[in-house]
Design an enzyme around this catalytic site. Structure first.
Site, PDB file in Angstrom:
ATOM      1  N   HIS A  61       0.552   0.742  -9.516  1.00 25.43           N
ATOM      2  CA  HIS A  61       0.499   2.066 -10.149  1.00 25.43           C
ATOM      3  C   HIS A  61       1.379   2.073 -11.396  1.00 25.43           C
ATOM      4  CE1 HIS A  61       0.032   3.738  -5.775  1.00 25.43           C
ATOM      5  NE2 HIS A  61      -1.137   3.337  -6.254  1.00 25.43           N
ATOM      6  N   ALA A 101      -4.525  -4.111  -6.362  1.00 25.54           N
ATOM      7  CA  ALA A 101      -5.300  -2.996  -5.806  1.00 25.54           C
ATOM      8  C   ALA A 101      -4.814  -1.668  -6.383  1.00 25.54           C
ATOM      9  CB  ALA A 101      -5.193  -2.977  -4.283  1.00 25.54           C
ATOM     10  N   CYS A 137      -2.229  -4.609  -2.173  1.00 24.73           N
ATOM     11  CA  CYS A 137      -1.449  -5.386  -3.136  1.00 24.73           C
ATOM     12  C   CYS A 137      -1.333  -4.671  -4.477  1.00 24.73           C
ATOM     13  CB  CYS A 137      -2.082  -6.763  -3.321  1.00 24.73           C
ATOM     14  SG  CYS A 137      -3.680  -6.704  -4.158  1.00 24.73           S
ATOM     15  N   ARG A 178     -13.810   2.177  -2.843  1.00 23.71           N
ATOM     16  CA  ARG A 178     -13.082   3.457  -2.861  1.00 23.71           C
ATOM     17  C   ARG A 178     -14.057   4.527  -3.304  1.00 23.71           C
ATOM     18  NH1 ARG A 178      -9.150   5.233  -6.914  1.00 23.71           N
ATOM     19  NH2 ARG A 178      -7.421   6.401  -6.040  1.00 23.71           N
TER      20      ARG A 178
HETATM   21 FE1  CFM Z   1      -1.956   8.780  -4.508  1.00 20.90          FE
HETATM   22 FE2  CFM Z   1      -2.422   8.523  -2.137  1.00 20.90          FE
HETATM   23 FE3  CFM Z   1      -2.546   6.435  -3.850  1.00 20.90          FE
HETATM   24 FE4  CFM Z   1      -4.376   8.419  -3.914  1.00 20.90          FE
HETATM   25 FE5  CFM Z   1      -6.080   6.956  -2.351  1.00 20.90          FE
HETATM   26 FE6  CFM Z   1      -4.070   7.066  -0.640  1.00 20.90          FE
HETATM   27 FE7  CFM Z   1      -4.218   5.026  -2.296  1.00 20.90          FE
HETATM   28 MO1  CFM Z   1      -5.942   5.272  -0.372  1.00 20.90          MO
HETATM   29  S1  CFM Z   1      -3.238  10.059  -3.259  1.00 20.90           S
HETATM   30  S2  CFM Z   1      -3.330   7.400  -5.476  1.00 20.90           S
HETATM   31  S3  CFM Z   1      -6.557   8.454  -3.854  1.00 20.90           S
HETATM   32  S4  CFM Z   1      -0.857   7.526  -3.124  1.00 20.90           S
HETATM   33  S5  CFM Z   1      -6.092   7.557  -0.362  1.00 20.90           S
HETATM   34  S6  CFM Z   1      -2.537   8.612  -0.036  1.00 20.90           S
HETATM   35  S7  CFM Z   1      -3.680   5.009  -0.279  1.00 20.90           S
HETATM   36  S8  CFM Z   1      -6.325   4.858  -2.574  1.00 20.90           S
HETATM   37  S9  CFM Z   1      -2.848   4.245  -3.733  1.00 20.90           S
END
Ligand code: CFM
Length: 546
Positions: free
Chosen positions: A196, A63, A60, A94
């Site tokens: 993000h 997260a 989500c 994580r």
């Molecule tokens: Fe970038 Fe990723 Fe992500 Fe990531 Fe991660 Fe991920 Fe993620 Mo899991 S590199 S930041 S450190 S998009 S592994 S492939 S899914 S936490 S949001």
């Protein structure tokens, strides 16, 4: 990496998968499943709502904001405003590591704590702002942190608590603690990707650029989109140090508030995970004049290439020579390690369905071991992560994305200082450096490989049946299902218990770990009990007991 091995035609399996869906859903899913044909542009439908009822890998918005972008920073107190369950599932799950350095393990490192307002029914009915104020006060009194971030969970948005007003009030009250809020309710957007963006915006508004202390290093960079999973950022810091490159801040692996506040003093931004942090890179360029380019430190050759690009950017013979020295010292043992595993790995097939950047980056590592990626996809990427940033102007902004604030950024009247002139940038581009560019995953995949965005469990099952890959890369939610099908699963989110996998040492670790997984036949020996007994029509029988 894609050097054209002939892959089986995935159109058949695509049809078979879609045939199970009701026609409307099949039509929608078809747009997210693309058989790669490099001779033409192909649209990969992505960043759209998951169809209800489909088992998605996604997380989500909260997260993505609290966990992914802010989570790895050690000295911000990340206070979750919401029911305790939202914190339980974000607490140390994580593997982002941190090094509090001289401050020691009990210094300003709050990563191992779990801060929550623990909302109850009465707070939902009568409002939770009072409780939030108390929690901020308590966190401040006990820890005296430099900063407190407040993260909204779903109910906060529904009842209308104003986390921003509360944060402002508390910030003024304290005077020496930066308090700021995030409207990152879980339901915002269609995945963690929205989180993000919200995290990027708030970091930009409230943290970046607050401290003008000039760096002492000669070559000062930020590394964006590296989260120190399994110690990746530690390995990269080691390499940068050997090269004489000073990292002002990583966003956000092994990071601290001071680094963020000073990050606008860098000469260059390197973008590792494009999906999660490209917004900060763009905004820093507009406001401060810092150029950015995409790097990839996953793989020995990829690491060497990315380092060389930094040398090219600075056009400084001293730095270029030092980078070459480091590569000469480090790369041969990586090459040797890849050779050592080749007997086991060469010609094997990999599939990977992860996040928003690793499903691309790790294809290069597998290629170094002679392995082919037959199918890959992201959970929550946008079209540019598949097709390249060239499609950005054509992406239609839908209602879900419109929910996310777009900051209007302008050049800072005092601090804007283009690190390179337009002519200098153009000259560098002529020599192969590409600024503000990401070509996307498809560009590196072979013809006839299959891209699937936001894959479901049903689709993954069918792909495994069809391709019988030697290894499947995804996360904990997929791990045991896949292993029960006789296929080893490498977690590319947490690295299982391994890592680092970035940089030179990381590549070696990865080769060995994958070799081990491919060498064991344990998963192939697994058989479901009903298959053991030879029953052809497995069913579960139950009856009601009065
Ligand atoms: Fe970038 Fe990723 Fe992500 Fe990531 Fe991660 Fe991920 Fe993620 Mo899991 S590199 S930041 S450190 S998009 S592994 S492939 S899914 S936490 S949001």
């Amino acid at each position: 990496m894609s050097e054209d091995k002939k892959l089986p035609d995935p159109s058949i399996i695509k049809e078979e998968i879609l045939a199970k869906y009701p026609p409307k859903i099949a039509r929608k899913r078809a747009k997210s499943m693309v058989v790669v044909d490099k001779s033409m542009d192909q649209e990969v439908q992505s960043n759209v709502r998951t169809i209800p009822g489909i088992i998605t890998q996604r997380g989500c918005c909260y997260a993505g904001c609290k966990g992914v972008v802010l989570g790895p920073t050690r000295d911000i107190i990340n206070l979750v405003h919401g029911p305790i369950g939202c914190s339980f599932y974000a607490w140390l799950t994580r593997r982002n590591q941190t090094d509090p350095g001289e401050a020691g393990p009990d210094g300003e490192n709050f990563i191992n704590y779990c801060f929550s307002t623990d909302m109850q029914d009465s707070n939902i009915v009568f409002g939770g702002e009072k409780k939030l104020k108390q929690a901020i006060q308590e966190a401040y009194d006990i820890f005296k942190p430099k900063a407190i971030g407040v993260f909204s969970t779903c109910p906060v948005g529904l009842i209308g608590d104003d986390v921003h007003a509360v944060s402002r009030e508390m910030k003024e009250k304290f005077g020496d603690c930066n308090v700021f809020g995030f409207s990152c309710e879980g339901y915002k957007g269609v995945s963690q990707s929205a989180g993000h963006h919200i995290a990027n915006n708030q970091l930009f508004k409230h943290v970046i650029g607050r401290d003008n202390t000039q760096p002492e290093g000669k070559y000062n960079i930020n590394l964006l989109g590296e989260y120190n999973i399994g110690g990746d950022a530690f390995e990269l810091d080691r390499i940068f140090e050997l090269c004489g490159i000073n990292v002002i801040s990583t966003f956000s692996g092994n990071s601290n508030v001071t680094g963020f506040e000073r990050s606008h003093t860098a000469d260059l931004n390197l973008v590792m995970c494009h999906r999660s942090i490209n917004y900060v890179a763009e905004m820093m360029e507009t406001k401060y004049g810092i150029p950015w380019f995409k790097v990839n430190f996953i793989g020995g050759d990829a690491t060497a290439k990315s380092l060389r690009r930094i040398g090219e950017y600075y056009e400084d013979p001293e730095l270029i020579a030092r980078i070459e020295e480091v590569i000469t010292a480090e790369l041969p043992s990586v090459k040797q390690a890849a050779k050592d595993v080749l007997k086991t790995t060469d010609g094997k097939l990999a599939m990977m369905f992860v996040g928003g950047s690793r499903a691309h980056h790790y294809q290069e590592l597998f290629a170094e071991m002679g392995m082919t990626t037959v199918s890959a996809g992201y959970e929550f990427a946008h079209r540019d992560d598949y097709e390249g940033r060239k499609v950005l102007p054509t992406i239609k902004v839908d209602a879900d994305s419109r929910n996310i604030e777009e900051l209007k950024i302008e050049a800072d009247p005092e601090l804007y200082n283009p690190r390179k002139t337009k002519v200098e940038l153009e000259d560098l581009e002529k020599n192969g450096l590409e600024f503000s560019e990401y070509k996307g995953m498809k560009n590196d995949m072979a013809d006839q490989s299959l891209i699937v965005d936001d894959i479901s469990h049903w689709e993954a099952d069918k792909l495994i049946e069809y391709y019988k890959p030697d290894i499947f890369c995804a996360g904990i939610k997929e791990k045991y299902v896949v292993q029960k099908m006789g296929i080893p699963l490498k977690q590319l989110h947490s690295y299982d218990y391994g890592g680092p996998y970035a940089g030179f040492e990381g590549a070696k670790n990865f080769y060995t770990d994958i070799e081990r997984m491919l060498s064991t036949s344990i998963w192939k020996k697994l058989k479901a009990p009903w298959l053991e007994t030879g029953a052809s029509d497995p069913c579960i029988c139950a009856e009601y007991v009065a």
